[in-house]
Design an enzyme around this catalytic site. Structure first.
Site, PDB file in Angstrom:
ATOM      1  N   GLY A  13       0.797  -1.234   0.000  1.00 46.95           N
ATOM      2  CA  GLY A  13       0.000   0.000   0.000  1.00 46.95           C
ATOM      3  C   GLY A  13       0.822   1.273   0.000  1.00 46.95           C
ATOM      4  O   GLY A  13       0.348   2.329   0.421  1.00 46.95           O
ATOM      5  N   ASP A  70      -6.345  -2.267  -8.987  1.00 43.60           N
ATOM      6  CA  ASP A  70      -5.166  -1.694  -9.653  1.00 43.60           C
ATOM      7  C   ASP A  70      -5.294  -1.722 -11.170  1.00 43.60           C
ATOM      8  O   ASP A  70      -4.753  -0.873 -11.867  1.00 43.60           O
ATOM      9  CB  ASP A  70      -3.897  -2.445  -9.251  1.00 43.60           C
ATOM     10  N   THR A 188      16.758   4.903   6.400  1.00 44.27           N
ATOM     11  CA  THR A 188      16.987   4.028   5.238  1.00 44.27           C
ATOM     12  C   THR A 188      16.984   2.536   5.581  1.00 44.27           C
ATOM     13  O   THR A 188      16.977   1.699   4.682  1.00 44.27           O
ATOM     14  CB  THR A 188      18.347   4.326   4.565  1.00 44.27           C
ATOM     15  N   PRO A 190      14.805   0.218   6.726  1.00 47.83           N
ATOM     16  CA  PRO A 190      13.828  -0.696   6.117  1.00 47.83           C
ATOM     17  C   PRO A 190      14.124  -0.941   4.633  1.00 47.83           C
ATOM     18  O   PRO A 190      13.988  -2.070   4.148  1.00 47.83           O
ATOM     19  CB  PRO A 190      12.495   0.043   6.300  1.00 47.83           C
ATOM     20  N   LYS A 223      22.901   7.273   0.300  1.00 46.09           N
ATOM     21  CA  LYS A 223      23.084   6.107   1.163  1.00 46.09           C
ATOM     22  C   LYS A 223      22.323   4.890   0.595  1.00 46.09           C
ATOM     23  O   LYS A 223      22.855   3.779   0.548  1.00 46.09           O
ATOM     24  CB  LYS A 223      22.553   6.448   2.563  1.00 46.09           C
ATOM     25  N   GLY A 353     -24.101  -2.665  -5.249  1.00 41.60           N
ATOM     26  CA  GLY A 353     -24.041  -3.315  -3.951  1.00 41.60           C
ATOM     27  C   GLY A 353     -24.829  -4.616  -3.959  1.00 41.60           C
ATOM     28  O   GLY A 353     -25.495  -4.953  -4.946  1.00 41.60           O
ATOM     29  N   CYS A 380     -26.451   0.310 -10.874  1.00 39.57           N
ATOM     30  CA  CYS A 380     -26.707  -1.103 -10.625  1.00 39.57           C
ATOM     31  C   CYS A 380     -27.658  -1.300  -9.440  1.00 39.57           C
ATOM     32  O   CYS A 380     -28.848  -1.125  -9.604  1.00 39.57           O
ATOM     33  CB  CYS A 380     -25.381  -1.852 -10.471  1.00 39.57           C
ATOM     34  N   HIS A 505     -22.428  -0.312 -15.200  1.00 38.56           N
ATOM     35  CA  HIS A 505     -21.498   0.459 -14.361  1.00 38.56           C
ATOM     36  C   HIS A 505     -20.684   1.429 -15.218  1.00 38.56           C
ATOM     37  O   HIS A 505     -19.625   1.055 -15.720  1.00 38.56           O
ATOM     38  CB  HIS A 505     -20.525  -0.487 -13.660  1.00 38.56           C
ATOM     39  N   GLU A 507     -18.871   3.802 -14.340  1.00 37.41           N
ATOM     40  CA  GLU A 507     -17.624   4.243 -13.696  1.00 37.41           C
ATOM     41  C   GLU A 507     -16.389   3.504 -14.209  1.00 37.41           C
ATOM     42  O   GLU A 507     -15.279   4.015 -14.136  1.00 37.41           O
ATOM     43  CB  GLU A 507     -17.730   4.132 -12.167  1.00 37.41           C
TER      44      GLU A 507
HETATM   45  N1  GLN Z   1     -27.148  -7.075  -6.216  1.00 39.71           N
HETATM   46  C1  GLN Z   1     -27.613  -6.603  -7.469  1.00 39.71           C
HETATM   47  C2  GLN Z   1     -27.614  -7.691  -8.541  1.00 39.71           C
HETATM   48  O1  GLN Z   1     -26.963  -8.690  -8.379  1.00 39.71           O
HETATM   49  C3  GLN Z   1     -26.788  -5.415  -7.927  1.00 39.71           C
HETATM   50  C4  GLN Z   1     -25.394  -5.779  -8.275  1.00 39.71           C
HETATM   51  C5  GLN Z   1     -24.475  -4.578  -8.347  1.00 39.71           C
HETATM   52  O2  GLN Z   1     -24.829  -3.512  -7.879  1.00 39.71           O
HETATM   53  N2  GLN Z   1     -23.289  -4.756  -8.908  1.00 39.71           N
HETATM   54  O3  GLN Z   1     -28.243  -7.529  -9.554  1.00 39.71           O
END
Ligand code: GLN
Length: 533
Positions: A13, A70, A188, A190, A223, A353, A380, A505, A507
């Site tokens: 991290g 990542d 230094t 670590p 160093k 979620g 979603c 999604h 994003e």
């Molecule tokens: N839980 C919901 C589904 O499975 C939404 C999934 C999510 O938000 N990625 O459809």
């Protein structure tokens, strides 16, 4: 093909991913074709089944692979779309080796970590680099030197050097230089230890990146160079930056691209960072400001929503606006029984979620945004729950719910996808990755400026087709659907300044100079909201 391996010492991290993506960006802007591989030394086959609390967001790629966050950094820094070959995990490697053994591919040999597992890792790295047709492949090794888990990968680094030739493989070691004591002395030791550990495995770092709160003092850098047996200029200072987007400039000032080009026998080229610098400036400044509430379940670990956070910031960078996020734990909101914690924000974002914990809190925020004319973006789960809220409070279907949350309910306005019925395995079984969405008007069309788009998905449930006409009659319109027209993808509310949600999604495809249209729309509407309120 040239390979640059990025290892980490002392702590995880400390910015291996940023070191690797910034180096990749510099080489890309110098004109090389760059790709990236992330190695995760855990036994999970992919990140899809992992709790965001432990590892942060699960990133979804175009081909539907569920990977470490990542990979999202690489896609954003390098403006590229990667595929499953670019995330190698111990689980994936072992799975391949065992499958080969079962098929009899090893012709009766005793199958061992060395050579078989190590060979499988090297093949994986080479394949990813070749399929991307890159000149340079950045390979980030997760974890820290000395971990039991990373041993086969360290051995693979050596083997890769032997197979590809030393002149084609180099190692950048990222390490922590802590500042201790009342006078703030940089230490230094670590770094010395982690370099020794690396050398003990037969790997010599070519460049050391020293992460510290401030610039490495000259005497400290000298160093480190002395103990690691590398020239002084190969010790790069990585002090805390204004944002991660400033790191490429910090490296360029210390001539990192020249060092890499020299070591790998490449023609020296000057990276053109003009556009990037302009972006880095805009993302850290911004005349205006808005506050957006992000309602989640893992808000203590901000990395759980990193692609949303970056998408909002990219949108802000284009709109000369700093976006402040108000992190709201959905279960707390639910327990409080009121929406006081939302007051004063200029927008609400309910991200993806799973499961019932906090879902009522998310429904409360959708209701609040709808009723107070506050801009709302649901993604979603946030799309599904906005529909549940509308069905309950506008259509009057009091017990409307998603069958994910209430399997017995009378009004399952969100229901399981037909193809998901009977699916038992959790790993890589959702509706995943790029699917076409057809847009038919509304704000969606203005924002995307197109009728067909491809966006990434990750879900098991969808809008129940039986309720669509009732919902649309009351003013919630589905302006985006899949090609068949049966599956709902985008919703928007009539007579609301900005109430948008998507089953996909957006994003994950957001890039520094090309933010997700729906996040852009949210920040723009939030700026308007602020003007009026
Ligand atoms: N839980 C919901 C589904 O499975 C939404 C999934 C999510 O938000 N990625 O459809």
């Amino acid at each position: 093909m040239k390979y640059i391996l990025v290892t980490g010492g002392v702590l995880s991290g400390i910015g291996k991913g940023i070191t690797s993506s910034s180096t990749g960006l510099l080489l890309q802007r110098a004109g090389y074709k760059v790709t990236a591989v992330k190695i995760d030394p855990y036994l999970n086959v992919d990140a899809g089944t992992m709790n965001p609390y432990e590892h942060g967001e699960v990133f979804v790629m175009t081909d539907g692979s569920e990977v470490d966050l990542d990979l999202g950094n690489y896609e954003r820094f390098l403006s590229c779309n990667l595929t499953k070959e670019h995330n190698i995990t111990t689980g994936k490697v072992f799975k391949n080796v065992i499958e080969k053994e079962r098929r009899g591919d090893y012709l009766g040999q005793t199958v061992q970590i060395i050579p078989h597992v190590v060979r499988e890792i090297v093949d994986g790295i080479q394949n990813a680099a070749k399929s991307a047709e890159a000149d340079i492949c950045m390979v980030e090794l997760g974890g820290t030197v000395g971990d039991i888990e990373s041993m086969p990968f360290m051995e693979a680094v050596r083997l890769l050097g032997r197979l590809e030739g030393k002149e084609n493989v180099m190692v950048i070691h990222t390490t922590l230089v802590p500042v201790v004591g009342a006078v703030g002395e940089q230490k230094t030791k670590p770094t010395q230890h982690s370099v020794k550990e690396l050398q003990g495995l037969g790997i010599r770092p070519d460049i050391i990146v020293g992460r510290s709160s401030t610039k490495l003092e000259e005497e400290i850098a000298t160093k480190i160079a002395f103990f690691a047996d590398i020239p002084r200029e190969c010790v790069i200072s990585a002090p805390d930056a204004r944002s991660i987007y400033d790191v490429p400039m910090v490296f360029l000032d210390q001539k990192l691209p020249d060092l890499v080009e020299k070591r790998l026998g490449l023609t020296p080229k000057t990276p053109d960072l003009t556009k990037w610098e302009d972006f880095a400036e805009r993302i850290s400044n911004g005349k205006n400001g808005v506050e957006i509430a992000l309602i989640g379940k893992y808000t203590d670990l901000k990395d759980s929503y990193i692609s949303h956070e970056e998408s909002l910031r990219y949108a802000g960078a284009l709109l000369d606006c700093k976006v402040k996020i108000r992190w709201i734990e959905a279960p707390d909101l639910e327990d409080s029984g009121n929406t006081k914690s939302l007051e004063g924000v200029n927008g609400v974002l309910v991200p993806g979620g799973f499961g019932s914990r906090g879902s009522e809190g998310k429904i409360m925020s959708a209701k609040w945004a709808r009723e107070t004319n506050t801009p709302y973006l649901g993604v979603c789960f946030g799309f599904q729950l906005a529909t549940v809220e509308f069905a309950r409070n506008v259509l009057g279907l009091k017990d409307a719910n998603s069958s994910e949350l209430d399997s017995e309910g009378k009004h399952p306005v969100i229901d399981i996808l037909p193809e998901q019925e009977g699916v038992k395995d959790m790993g890589a079984t959702m509706r995943l990755g790029d699917h076409e969405v057809v847009i038919s008007g509304g704000k969606a069309q203005e924002l995307y400026n197109s009728n067909t788009i491809f966006e990434r998905h990750r879900h098991r449930y969808e809008i129940n087709p039986e309720y669509i006409s009732q919902i649309e009659e009351k003013g919630m319109k589905y302006t985006g659907r899949d090609k068949s027209g049966r599956r709902m993808e985008i919703l928007e509310l009539e007579n609301h300044p900005y109430f948008m949600a998507s089953q996909f999604h957006p994003e994950f495809k957001s890039r520094p100079d090309n933010p997700s249209p729906l996040h852009f729309g949210l920040v723009k509407a939030a700026l308007e909201h602020k003007k009026i309120n």
